[in-house]
Design a protein around this motif. Structure first.
Motif, PDB file in Angstrom:
ATOM      1  N   THR A  65      -0.632  17.943 -10.472  1.00 29.65           N
ATOM      2  CA  THR A  65      -1.085  18.479  -9.181  1.00 29.65           C
ATOM      3  C   THR A  65      -2.315  17.742  -8.670  1.00 29.65           C
ATOM      4  N   LEU A  66      -3.014  17.009  -9.562  1.00 30.69           N
ATOM      5  CA  LEU A  66      -4.056  16.097  -9.096  1.00 30.69           C
ATOM      6  C   LEU A  66      -3.389  15.034  -8.220  1.00 30.69           C
ATOM      7  N   PRO A  67      -4.106  14.444  -7.274  1.00 35.12           N
ATOM      8  CA  PRO A  67      -3.482  13.429  -6.417  1.00 35.12           C
ATOM      9  C   PRO A  67      -3.014  12.213  -7.226  1.00 35.12           C
ATOM     10  N   MET A  68      -1.767  11.828  -7.031  1.00 38.33           N
ATOM     11  CA  MET A  68      -1.217  10.680  -7.764  1.00 38.33           C
ATOM     12  C   MET A  68      -1.870   9.364  -7.371  1.00 38.33           C
ATOM     13  N   PHE A  69      -2.480   9.317  -6.168  1.00 44.28           N
ATOM     14  CA  PHE A  69      -3.163   8.084  -5.777  1.00 44.28           C
ATOM     15  C   PHE A  69      -4.468   7.903  -6.543  1.00 44.28           C
ATOM     16  N   HIS A  70      -4.878   8.944  -7.288  1.00 44.58           N
ATOM     17  CA  HIS A  70      -6.092   8.867  -8.092  1.00 44.58           C
ATOM     18  C   HIS A  70      -5.728   8.483  -9.524  1.00 44.58           C
ATOM     19  N   VAL A  71      -6.535   7.634 -10.124  1.00 44.14           N
ATOM     20  CA  VAL A  71      -6.186   7.040 -11.421  1.00 44.14           C
ATOM     21  C   VAL A  71      -6.064   8.070 -12.543  1.00 44.14           C
ATOM     22  N   PHE A  72      -6.777   9.188 -12.472  1.00 41.90           N
ATOM     23  CA  PHE A  72      -6.700  10.211 -13.518  1.00 41.90           C
ATOM     24  C   PHE A  72      -5.279  10.769 -13.604  1.00 41.90           C
ATOM     25  N   CYS A  73      -4.742  11.177 -12.453  1.00 38.97           N
ATOM     26  CA  CYS A  73      -3.371  11.680 -12.421  1.00 38.97           C
ATOM     27  C   CYS A  73      -2.384  10.562 -12.740  1.00 38.97           C
ATOM     28  N   LEU A  74      -2.620   9.394 -12.161  1.00 38.25           N
ATOM     29  CA  LEU A  74      -1.719   8.260 -12.320  1.00 38.25           C
ATOM     30  C   LEU A  74      -1.430   7.957 -13.791  1.00 38.25           C
ATOM     31  N   THR A  75      -2.479   7.919 -14.600  1.00 39.67           N
ATOM     32  CA  THR A  75      -2.305   7.582 -16.013  1.00 39.67           C
ATOM     33  C   THR A  75      -1.941   8.795 -16.865  1.00 39.67           C
ATOM     34  N   PRO A 101      -2.510   2.249  -4.071  1.00 39.38           N
ATOM     35  CA  PRO A 101      -2.455   3.646  -3.630  1.00 39.38           C
ATOM     36  C   PRO A 101      -3.687   3.993  -2.800  1.00 39.38           C
ATOM     37  N   ILE A 102      -3.470   4.688  -1.683  1.00 37.85           N
ATOM     38  CA  ILE A 102      -4.563   5.072  -0.774  1.00 37.85           C
ATOM     39  C   ILE A 102      -4.429   6.553  -0.453  1.00 37.85           C
ATOM     40  N   ASN A 103      -5.547   7.226  -0.381  1.00 39.31           N
ATOM     41  CA  ASN A 103      -5.570   8.633  -0.001  1.00 39.31           C
ATOM     42  C   ASN A 103      -5.016   8.775   1.419  1.00 39.31           C
ATOM     43  N   PRO A 104      -3.895   9.492   1.612  1.00 39.40           N
ATOM     44  CA  PRO A 104      -3.298   9.576   2.950  1.00 39.40           C
ATOM     45  C   PRO A 104      -4.116  10.347   3.977  1.00 39.40           C
ATOM     46  N   ILE A 105      -5.138  11.074   3.530  1.00 43.48           N
ATOM     47  CA  ILE A 105      -5.961  11.788   4.523  1.00 43.48           C
ATOM     48  C   ILE A 105      -7.229  11.011   4.892  1.00 43.48           C
ATOM     49  N   TYR A 106      -7.325   9.763   4.448  1.00 46.23           N
ATOM     50  CA  TYR A 106      -8.433   8.920   4.881  1.00 46.23           C
ATOM     51  C   TYR A 106      -8.374   8.741   6.405  1.00 46.23           C
ATOM     52  N   THR A 107      -9.516   8.426   6.970  1.00 47.10           N
ATOM     53  CA  THR A 107      -9.585   8.167   8.409  1.00 47.10           C
ATOM     54  C   THR A 107      -8.951   6.801   8.715  1.00 47.10           C
ATOM     55  N   PRO A 108      -8.569   6.557   9.978  1.00 44.35           N
ATOM     56  CA  PRO A 108      -8.026   5.237  10.337  1.00 44.35           C
ATOM     57  C   PRO A 108      -8.956   4.084   9.960  1.00 44.35           C
ATOM     58  N   ASP A 109     -10.261   4.290  10.110  1.00 43.42           N
ATOM     59  CA  ASP A 109     -11.220   3.236   9.744  1.00 43.42           C
ATOM     60  C   ASP A 109     -11.149   2.941   8.242  1.00 43.42           C
ATOM     61  N   GLU A 110     -11.104   3.996   7.429  1.00 37.24           N
ATOM     62  CA  GLU A 110     -11.049   3.814   5.973  1.00 37.24           C
ATOM     63  C   GLU A 110      -9.741   3.151   5.547  1.00 37.24           C
ATOM     64  N   ILE A 111      -8.644   3.583   6.167  1.00 37.20           N
ATOM     65  CA  ILE A 111      -7.340   3.010   5.830  1.00 37.20           C
ATOM     66  C   ILE A 111      -7.267   1.542   6.235  1.00 37.20           C
ATOM     67  N   ALA A 129       0.840  -1.203   0.000  1.00 37.00           N
ATOM     68  CA  ALA A 129       0.000   0.000   0.000  1.00 37.00           C
ATOM     69  C   ALA A 129       0.872   1.249   0.000  1.00 37.00           C
ATOM     70  N   LEU A 130       0.431   2.268  -0.721  1.00 38.00           N
ATOM     71  CA  LEU A 130       1.120   3.560  -0.783  1.00 38.00           C
ATOM     72  C   LEU A 130       0.228   4.623  -0.142  1.00 38.00           C
ATOM     73  N   LEU A 131       0.651   5.123   1.011  1.00 37.80           N
ATOM     74  CA  LEU A 131      -0.070   6.217   1.685  1.00 37.80           C
ATOM     75  C   LEU A 131       0.785   7.471   1.533  1.00 37.80           C
ATOM     76  N   LEU A 132       0.822   7.979   0.317  1.00 39.96           N
ATOM     77  CA  LEU A 132       1.764   9.042  -0.048  1.00 39.96           C
ATOM     78  C   LEU A 132       1.081  10.139  -0.850  1.00 39.96           C
ATOM     79  N   GLY A 133       1.572  11.355  -0.682  1.00 41.22           N
ATOM     80  CA  GLY A 133       1.116  12.456  -1.504  1.00 41.22           C
ATOM     81  C   GLY A 133       1.972  12.558  -2.758  1.00 41.22           C
ATOM     82  N   ASN A 134       1.778  13.602  -3.537  1.00 40.08           N
ATOM     83  CA  ASN A 134       2.546  13.806  -4.762  1.00 40.08           C
ATOM     84  C   ASN A 134       3.996  14.125  -4.421  1.00 40.08           C
ATOM     85  N   SER A 135       4.895  13.235  -4.776  1.00 43.41           N
ATOM     86  CA  SER A 135       6.304  13.401  -4.454  1.00 43.41           C
ATOM     87  C   SER A 135       7.105  12.344  -5.201  1.00 43.41           C
TER      88      SER A 135
END
Length: 514
Positions: free
Chosen positions: A213-223, A80-90, A55-61
């Motif tokens: 600048t879109l989140p890299m954990f999101h598929v739009f930015c990823l591709t 890839p996981i949104n790093p600002i998700y809550t502990p329950d979501e993660i 799992a990747l809990l990372l921002g754009n970097s």
């Protein structure tokens, strides 16, 4: 060919070409590929092997880029996981995704430390240092490893296992608007084919400098903003967080050629008082996706910044892109364009039969980009992929020239007294009003007509009234489509990719009437 082997190929052909820029740091393709090999080798040394989930809990970097490609190189599946998700979501995704190792930013150390007992199958937590983490004095617990240490322990060259086209490269968990998130399994072929097909369609080349600048954990930015430029020798301009001032500064100073964003970003850029056409002087193309872009905004943005905006369409399950407005023919405002190379789109009725041109139906998709299925969800997979076609759940129509138009999400359609009302057509009218900055429309229960149209707007005119806005709408909409009420907000709720959260608006309405 896959993402990993193509990166190595470019590193050999153009070793000194700049692969990415991050703040004051630049990395060549040779340096990036070397870091990927060393990180993959380091992962192997701690026991990560082919088929394991990371799992990747990372921002754009650069951490994200090296971790993603390093995980794939060792044969692991990246989640890839949104790093600002809550502990329950993660913890849900880590457990459901059978994650063996987590790579996270140091700011998450306190959160992960508290979660250890809830994620027993996670054997390794690798922490990436950030300036903010250092400022906060975050210290690694014994069980956690440093990203820097992993990469230093790695060897180069590192071949890694052979990767089959059908091996799962990435699992992307959908936002879960209809229950728990589902993990879309994307193969090496899915990701590589879509990156190259998008790049070819939009004419990406080694001269392009693409703003990510879109989140890299999101598929739009990823591709579109990461894989597509990297697979064609371009340069990725990594921006950790969206800010109009920063976008204009980077575009100007780094001579950006492509900007990739969602409609809300374009709205913020358009509204930014200091933004001017000169800032985007080197930008040849702006790409919009993630949600429908209001036609008024598209036209206003293009006029102000003297640049073409190509609107497209995609979804996680399709890696994600299926359509874009082509560059060699007229761009049609309001359209998501035509099918990209190697991908088929068509509009069907409830029986799966193609509907005539101009009629509304469900958009379905077929191509090498369509996911392998949902992780551990065979029934959901069978419902979503039928006879090789991916059923998107989006309502669309096609014109006589093969351009597609998203009418709305199937589940968002409002039925007023038996008549179909699509939120987007009401939103288009609201956006055309000179005082409206943002708008969102939902259906709410109505005792007489079943449902009624409820609007939420952000206005730059504090004196604008609900009655005035409804009167404006009455000039452009049939009576049954008119808003029953309009609520003025300071801001419309959105997720991290800028998509409007209709669910949050519905919850707001429900709580207000209880």
């Amino acid at each position: 060919m896959n993402l990993v082997s193509r990166l190595e190929q470019i590193a050999q052909e153009k070793p000194q070409k700049v692969a990415y820029v991050f703040g004051q740091t630049e990395s060549t393709y040779r340096e990036l590929n070397g870091a990927v090999m060393k990180f993959a080798s380091g992962l192997e040394k701690i026991g990560i092997s082919k088929g394991d989930h990371v799992a990747l809990l990372l921002g754009n970097s650069p951490y994200f880029v090296i971790s993603l490609y390093g995980a794939m190189r060792v044969g692991a599946t990246a989640i890839p996981i949104n790093p600002i998700y809550t502990p329950d979501e993660i913890s849900y995704i880590l457990n459901n995704g059978d994650v063996k190792a987590v790579i996270a930013i140091d700011l998450l150390v306190p959160t992960l430390a508290k979660m250890i007992e809830r994620i027993p199958q996670v054997e390794h937590i690798i922490i990436c240092e950030t300036p903010q983490g250092k400022e906060n004095g975050i210290v690694l617990p014994e069980k956690m490893k440093s990203f820097t240490t992993i990469i230093e322990q790695g060897d180069t060259p590192f071949e890694g296992p052979s990767l089959a086209d059908d091996d799962v490269a990435v699992i992307l968990y959908t936002s879960g608007t209809t229950g728990k998130p589902k993990g879309a399994m994307l193969t090496h072929k899915n990701l590589y084919s879509n990156a190259q097909d998008v790049a070819n369609y939009l004419k990406f080349n080694e001269s392009d400098r693409v703003i990510a600048t879109l989140p890299m954990f999101h598929v739009f930015c990823l591709t579109v903003a990461l894989n597509a430029p990297l697979m064609n020798g371009g340069t990725v301009l990594i921006i950790p967080k969206f800010s109009p001032a920063e976008i204009f500064k980077i575009a100007r100073e780094k001579k950006a050629t492509v900007f990739v964003g969602v409609p809300t970003m374009y709205n913020f850029l358009y509204q930014y008082p200091d933004g001017k056409a000169e800032d985007f002087a080197t930008v040849r193309l702006c790409i919009s996706g993630g949600a429908s872009m209001p036609v008024a905004l598209l036209k206003n943005f293009e006029k102000k910044f003297q640049v073409i905006v190509s609107e497209g369409y995609g979804l996680s399950e399709a890696s994600p892109v299926t359509c874009f407005n082509p560059l060699d023919r007229p761009r049609k405002p309001g359209s998501i364009g035509t099918s990209v190379i190697n991908v088929e789109n068509k509009v069907v009725n409830e029986f799966g039969e193609e509907v005539p041109v101009g009629e509304v139906g469900e958009l379905i998709v077929r191509g090498p980009n369509v996911m392998k299925g949902y992780y551990k969800m065979p029934e959901e997979t069978a419902h979503t992929i039928r006879d090789g076609w991916l059923y998107t759940g989006d309502l669309a129509k096609m014109d006589e020239e093969g351009y597609f138009y998203i009418v709305d999400r199937k589940k968002d359609m409002i039925i007023v007294g038996g008549y179909n009302v699509y939120p987007r057509e009401v939103e288009e009218v609201l956006y055309s009003h000179p005082d409206i900055v943002e708008a969102a429309v939902i259906g709410v229960p109505d005792p007489n007509f079943g449902e009624a149209v409820k609007c939420f707007v952000v206005s730059k005119n504090p004196n604008l009234t609900e009655q005035e806005l409804i009167a404006y709408c009455s000039e452009h909409l049939a009576k049954y489509k008119l808003p029953s009420s309009i609520e003025f907000l300071e801001e419309i709720p959105k997720n991290t990719t800028g998509k409007i959260l209709r669910r949050a608006l519905k919850e707001r309405f429900t709580s207000s009437v209880q």
